[in-house]
Design a protein around this motif. Structure first.
Motif, short mmCIF file in Angstrom:
data_model
loop_
_atom_site.label_atom_id
_atom_site.label_comp_id
_atom_site.label_asym_id
_atom_site.label_seq_id
_atom_site.Cartn_x
_atom_site.Cartn_y
_atom_site.Cartn_z
N TRP A 48 -14.80 -16.68 -2.83
CA TRP A 48 -14.43 -16.68 -4.25
C TRP A 48 -13.30 -15.71 -4.55
CZ3 TRP A 48 -15.42 -20.32 -7.66
CH2 TRP A 48 -16.39 -21.27 -7.31
N ASN A 49 -13.17 -14.66 -3.76
CA ASN A 49 -11.99 -13.81 -3.91
C ASN A 49 -10.74 -14.53 -3.42
OD1 ASN A 49 -12.19 -10.87 -4.94
ND2 ASN A 49 -14.12 -11.18 -3.85
N GLU A 50 -10.88 -15.34 -2.37
CA GLU A 50 -9.76 -16.16 -1.92
C GLU A 50 -9.40 -17.21 -2.97
OE1 GLU A 50 -7.93 -15.97 0.75
OE2 GLU A 50 -9.05 -15.11 2.43
N ILE A 51 -10.42 -17.84 -3.56
CA ILE A 51 -10.17 -18.82 -4.61
C ILE A 51 -9.42 -18.16 -5.78
CG2 ILE A 51 -11.28 -20.22 -6.39
CD1 ILE A 51 -13.51 -20.79 -4.29
N PRO A 73 1.36 -10.29 -10.55
CA PRO A 73 0.08 -9.88 -9.98
C PRO A 73 0.14 -9.39 -8.55
CG PRO A 73 0.32 -12.25 -9.78
CD PRO A 73 1.57 -11.75 -10.49
N ALA A 74 1.33 -9.20 -7.99
CA ALA A 74 1.47 -8.92 -6.57
C ALA A 74 0.66 -7.71 -6.10
CB ALA A 74 2.95 -8.72 -6.22
N VAL A 75 0.63 -6.66 -6.90
CA VAL A 75 -0.10 -5.45 -6.50
C VAL A 75 -1.59 -5.75 -6.37
CG1 VAL A 75 -0.81 -3.14 -7.23
CG2 VAL A 75 1.58 -3.83 -7.44
N VAL A 76 -2.16 -6.45 -7.35
CA VAL A 76 -3.58 -6.77 -7.32
C VAL A 76 -3.90 -7.65 -6.11
CG1 VAL A 76 -5.48 -7.81 -8.59
CG2 VAL A 76 -3.65 -6.65 -9.83
N LEU A 77 -3.09 -8.65 -5.88
CA LEU A 77 -3.33 -9.58 -4.78
C LEU A 77 -3.24 -8.87 -3.43
CD1 LEU A 77 -1.28 -12.64 -6.10
CD2 LEU A 77 -3.76 -12.36 -6.10
N ALA A 78 -2.28 -7.99 -3.29
CA ALA A 78 -2.10 -7.29 -2.01
C ALA A 78 -3.31 -6.43 -1.67
CB ALA A 78 -0.84 -6.43 -2.05
N TRP A 79 -3.85 -5.73 -2.66
CA TRP A 79 -5.00 -4.87 -2.38
C TRP A 79 -6.27 -5.67 -2.19
CZ3 TRP A 79 -4.51 -0.16 -0.63
CH2 TRP A 79 -3.32 0.52 -0.89
N ASN A 80 -6.36 -6.82 -2.86
CA ASN A 80 -7.52 -7.67 -2.60
C ASN A 80 -7.48 -8.21 -1.17
OD1 ASN A 80 -9.91 -8.99 -3.97
ND2 ASN A 80 -8.90 -10.77 -3.11
N ARG A 81 -6.30 -8.62 -0.73
CA ARG A 81 -6.16 -9.09 0.65
C ARG A 81 -6.47 -7.98 1.64
NH1 ARG A 81 -1.19 -11.38 -1.49
NH2 ARG A 81 -1.50 -13.60 -1.96
N GLU A 82 -6.07 -6.78 1.31
CA GLU A 82 -6.35 -5.65 2.20
C GLU A 82 -7.85 -5.43 2.35
OE1 GLU A 82 -5.73 -2.50 4.79
OE2 GLU A 82 -4.33 -4.02 4.07
N LEU A 83 -8.57 -5.50 1.24
CA LEU A 83 -10.02 -5.30 1.33
C LEU A 83 -10.69 -6.46 2.06
CD1 LEU A 83 -12.53 -3.70 0.84
CD2 LEU A 83 -12.59 -4.54 -1.52
N LEU A 108 -14.64 -10.77 -12.03
CA LEU A 108 -15.21 -11.51 -10.92
C LEU A 108 -16.06 -10.60 -10.04
CD1 LEU A 108 -14.90 -14.47 -9.70
CD2 LEU A 108 -13.31 -13.41 -8.09
N ASN A 109 -15.51 -9.48 -9.67
CA ASN A 109 -16.18 -8.63 -8.69
C ASN A 109 -17.24 -7.72 -9.30
OD1 ASN A 109 -15.01 -9.18 -5.91
ND2 ASN A 109 -13.19 -9.11 -7.21
N LEU A 110 -17.12 -7.39 -10.57
CA LEU A 110 -18.22 -6.71 -11.24
C LEU A 110 -19.41 -7.66 -11.37
CD1 LEU A 110 -16.23 -4.82 -14.01
CD2 LEU A 110 -17.44 -3.77 -12.09
N ALA A 111 -19.13 -8.93 -11.66
CA ALA A 111 -20.21 -9.92 -11.72
C ALA A 111 -20.85 -10.10 -10.35
CB ALA A 111 -19.67 -11.25 -12.24
N PHE A 112 -20.05 -10.16 -9.29
CA PHE A 112 -20.61 -10.30 -7.95
C PHE A 112 -21.48 -9.11 -7.58
CE2 PHE A 112 -16.86 -13.11 -6.33
CZ PHE A 112 -17.35 -14.18 -7.07
#
Length: 423
Positions: free
Chosen positions: A261-264, A40-50, A286-290
């Motif tokens: 919740w994105n951190e969680i 999941p590294a790619v997903v996590l990296a871009w989430n952290r960036e945002l 998660l983020n579509l629901a948010f």
């Protein structure tokens, strides 16, 4: 009335790929991952960036809600991964790409293109992050085809969200004058925020008011009196009934709740060793629901326009309820947000987040949460629901919501998340 983008029909051809809109929604948790799925590294990296972007003053437009950016980012990543793994169901469209296209490259490129379009001032940093990720993808032909797939997904998604109402100028909300009606709150008495957000097109919901909260209880009734008495005692800045831990809770959860919740989710995805496809699915859901929950709660807030506790307590002598007493010098522990009280945003978003993560990882998952509002402090929970409950209730001890707001928020969050999960 707003309509969901995911219900529109589309046929686009671009370069070597074609895209057809899908209406079947996101895949079920049981969908099997392909053997070649990576981590999941790619997903996590871009989430952290945002997360870093939205926490940087001046980068997030003041009248565009950050949850829109998170939804765009993760919908693009998800659909790019689905297209290149050939597994799962896309959020919006199926992209036909060569069978050897690299999923990591597609996800990284889609993420980059979305954020570069939303935050051009961050272009150099985004380009560096993308370059580092693409450099690790081999062979070159798979990388190239993955890049093309990611570019197409991002372009289509951004195009579909053009004109979704998020760029509108927020209308001015006239201050209320009657008991129960919202009016700006001290100390800044700022005008109501995001007054236009109820008209933004949802991502998954078919309309913003589908799950509108039930009408607010009568100000003259016992439910209202009990809720106001609770917050008047526990939420006051000088409260003698609030415990030391409740004070910590109120301060701990004071930052934007979708960030927590994105951190969680980052912690859970990392700890569960979820693969790329699962990580993309979890963050998209998660983020579509948010994003849709925020549209939905603003629709309800500005439909009912209920005053905040600081106004309600100070003017309780005018509410027609013999069980409430006005306290003209009452102040809350936390600063009151500039929008109506009902329903409570923390409760909506937290309940939505808990349901999405529970559906993927089960009801008993230990959660450790950090706070950008109280750096260095961490709180631990035995389940997602425990974290959601504390986050929502913390707004009562912070003095900015009543239990009525919390209960309506929980219901709305559950309904929106359940709709997203079954779409």
């Amino acid at each position: 009335m707003t309509t969901s983008m995911s219900r529109r029909h589309l046929l686009v051809t671009g370069g070597a790929a074609a895209a057809v809109l899908a209406t079947t929604g996101l895949p079920s948790p049981a969908a099997a991952a392909p053997a070649h799925a990576s981590g999941p590294a790619v997903v996590l990296a871009w989430n952290r960036e945002l997360l870093a972007i939205v926490r940087t003053p001046g980068l997030q437009p003041a009248t565009v809600h950050p949850t829109r950016s998170f939804a765009l980012l993760h919908a693009a990543i998800h659909d790019a991964v689905v297209a290149t793994t050939g597994t799962g169901r896309p959020y919006l469209f199926t992209v036909d790409v060569p069978g050897h296209a690299a999923p990591e490259a597609a996800a990284a490129q889609a993420a980059h293109d979305v954020l570069a379009a939303l935050y051009p001032a961050r272009a150099a940093e985004l380009a560096d992050l993308l370059a580092g990720q693409l450099a690790r993808v081999t062979p070159p032909a798979a990388r190239t085809d993955g890049v093309r797939a990611g570019q197409l997904v991002a372009r289509l998604l951004l195009g579909l969200r053009t004109g979704d109402g998020s760029a509108a100028i927020p209308p001015v909300l006239p201050p209320g004058t009657a008991p129960g009606q919202y009016r700006p709150t001290p100390p800044a008495f700022a005008p109501a925020a995001f007054t236009h957000w109820a008209a933004v097109t949802p991502f998954v919901l078919d309309r913003a008011d589908r799950f509108r909260a039930a009408p607010y209880p009568s100000l003259s009734g016992a439910r209202y009196a009990k809720a106001l008495q609770e917050v008047a005692a526990a939420g006051r800045d000088t409260s003698t009934t609030r415990t030391a831990d409740e004070t910590v809770q109120a301060r701990f959860w004071a930052a934007p709740i979708w960030n927590y919740w994105n951190e969680i989710a980052q912690s859970v995805v990392t700890g569960s060793r979820s693969n790329l496809l699962v990580a993309a699915r979890v963050f998209a859901r998660l983020n579509l629901a948010f994003a849709d929950a925020v549209i939905a709660f603003y629709e309800a807030k500005y439909h009912y326009r209920i005053w905040r506790p600081i106004t309600a307590v100070r003017l309780a002598g005018e509410d027609g309820n013999p069980a409430t007493d006005g306290v003209p010098d009452w102040s809350s522990l936390a600063t009151t947000p500039a929008d109506p009280a009902y329903p409570g945003a923390h409760s909506v978003v937290s309940q939505a987040g808990a349901l999405v993560l529970r559906r993927e990882y089960g009801p008993r998952w230990p959660v450790e949460v950090a706070s950008e509002a109280l750096p260095g402090v961490q709180r631990r929970f035995a389940s997602f629901q425990e974290a959601a409950d504390e986050a929502g209730l913390s707004r009562i001890t912070a003095g900015v919501h009543t239990r009525l707001d919390h209960e309506a928020g929980r219901r709305l969050g559950l309904d929106v998340a359940a709709f997203v999960l079954r779409s």
